[in-house]
Design an enzyme around this catalytic site. Sequence first.
Site, short mmCIF file in Angstrom:
data_model
loop_
_atom_site.label_atom_id
_atom_site.label_comp_id
_atom_site.label_asym_id
_atom_site.label_seq_id
_atom_site.Cartn_x
_atom_site.Cartn_y
_atom_site.Cartn_z
N HIS A 187 -46.48 30.44 -45.91
CA HIS A 187 -47.68 30.66 -45.94
C HIS A 187 -48.10 32.09 -45.42
O HIS A 187 -48.04 32.48 -44.53
CB HIS A 187 -48.16 29.35 -44.73
CG HIS A 187 -50.32 28.32 -45.15
ND1 HIS A 187 -51.00 30.22 -44.98
CD2 HIS A 187 -50.37 28.19 -45.18
CE1 HIS A 187 -51.57 29.09 -44.52
NE2 HIS A 187 -51.50 27.91 -45.31
N ARG B 295 -60.18 31.27 -45.47
CA ARG B 295 -60.17 31.89 -46.55
C ARG B 295 -60.92 30.77 -47.30
O ARG B 295 -61.78 32.05 -47.97
CB ARG B 295 -58.66 32.33 -47.27
CG ARG B 295 -58.39 33.15 -46.91
CD ARG B 295 -57.34 33.79 -46.76
NE ARG B 295 -55.72 32.71 -46.53
CZ ARG B 295 -54.67 32.26 -46.90
NH1 ARG B 295 -54.88 32.47 -48.96
NH2 ARG B 295 -54.47 31.64 -47.11
#
Length: 554
Positions: A326, A346
């Site tokens: 990740h 994000r």
Amino acid sequence: MAYTPEMKELIKKVEATRPDRVAMAKNNEHYPALTLKEREEVLNKYHPDYQEDGKRKVKVGPNKGDVFQEEVAELLESQSIIKEDEADLSEPDYETDVLVIGGGGAGTSAALLASDGGADVIMATKLRHGDSNTIMAEGGIQAASQECDSPFYHYIDTIGGGHFTNQPDLVSTLAHDAPLSIAWLERLGMMFNKLEDGRMVVRHFGGSSRKRLHSAGDMTGAEIMRVVRDEARNRSDKITILEFCPAAELILDEDGKCAGAILYNLETQEFYVVKAKAVILATGGFGRLHIKGFACTNHYGATMDGVVMAYRVGVGNKYLYSTQYHPTGVVYPEQNVGLLITEKVRGLGAHVLNIDGEQFCFPLEPRDVESAELICEAMEKGKGVMTPTGRMGLWLDSPMIDEIHGEGTVKKELPAKFIQFARHGIDISKEPMLVYPTLHYQNGGVNINSDAETVVPGLYAAGEVMGGVHGENRLMGNSLQDIITFGRRAGAKAAEYIKGVDLKKPTLDHVAKFEKELTDAGIENPKTAPIILPDYSTDEVSAKRWTKVPIGGE
């Protein structure tokens, strides 16, 4: 542990570039995404999976000759905890219709659907019911539930995110069942984020062409686990739960059908024989193997158990060499190292920045591409931020979320993350987070078909233990969807299967056969597996142990 004075000086560079970046984001202007060719280049150069070191061929079993990471290969070539001549299978400790191995989202969903089909179920969990990667999943679950979307686009995005390596029938099943999964979870009482008019809140994520991510704050997996666990506990007449009882070995009958498993009680160190007409593997992934030394986001019991047991009964795997790192795992404060910072951060607009406060990548690339870009920026270009303990990181500018969406958005949309950092003196609505790629997901796993069946009659698999649906890279939100889709399918199909099953004499012949393969291949002193729990003890501690139990692969 709040940021040090030196780190706070570096944060000023982030704050200096923020006004221009926020203005661009509000105008829907973004750092350019990579082309397919550029993605391939950055993956080949910087993603850990694409490096040749730390890998070797497996010498035995269904995947003989395939190349895996060293940590994975040694478990595929492992010997059993159980010795065939010492195990008495004639008088089982438990008998049931369906045995579910694993108590996370996939296992619990499978137990519920099997009981819906009239089956009596035993669910054996390694730790407590719910201790799993499901409960740690944060950002959301994919499903094409909006007018602008459809299972077709979900399918296309998933295939593209997996670099066109996915197993098509599994992706089709995932995309088709996804809206049904959302409806099922809501009927069970799941509290999704909704607009004032009652419609679902959906957001973009890395690799998405449509807003498809449904969430419950940044605790989506915990909310899923809450409702399925409660439902399972309310069915004590049909579902028996054995906690702290991981599986040590599968049992077959003389015809080669799956006939149950041997469990190991972590508290009493007893072995239990469970006779079952069908077995569902839902044991999760391999994060705690710490491939290539990376920190991980996974729960304590994620040690590849299901893949190991399936391998010994002849069930191969696909894409098990593929590991998802990740892009945004915590590197500071030290107490939180490796923990996940959801991609939702994000998705809400936060940028990843280097030591100079500069944006260097499109924030919603597919996860493997994004991770490779972060590794390149920090290690190759030397633009990372060093922590006091020597870890390398990059800034994730979470305060810009409030500037884009309004004050209070960070606390509202990311409550768990806000609390997680606040307890160490960091307010992520005012200060950025420091992140670096962390081992997050086992992309591959046990071979199944769209009904969650393996090649062994009566043996099913669901969730992270299975392979194929994600190909060589998983998109955000598809893991929570696959545990529900394939957990439900496995449970329903197992309940159908048992109606016509007549089990013959139980055996462990496959154990002796596999260990003969190990000997014939010249493998000396193989690891003992499943390893059940990771071993983090120092050499000094290990030397003081008086007894050796089958934990940590000893």
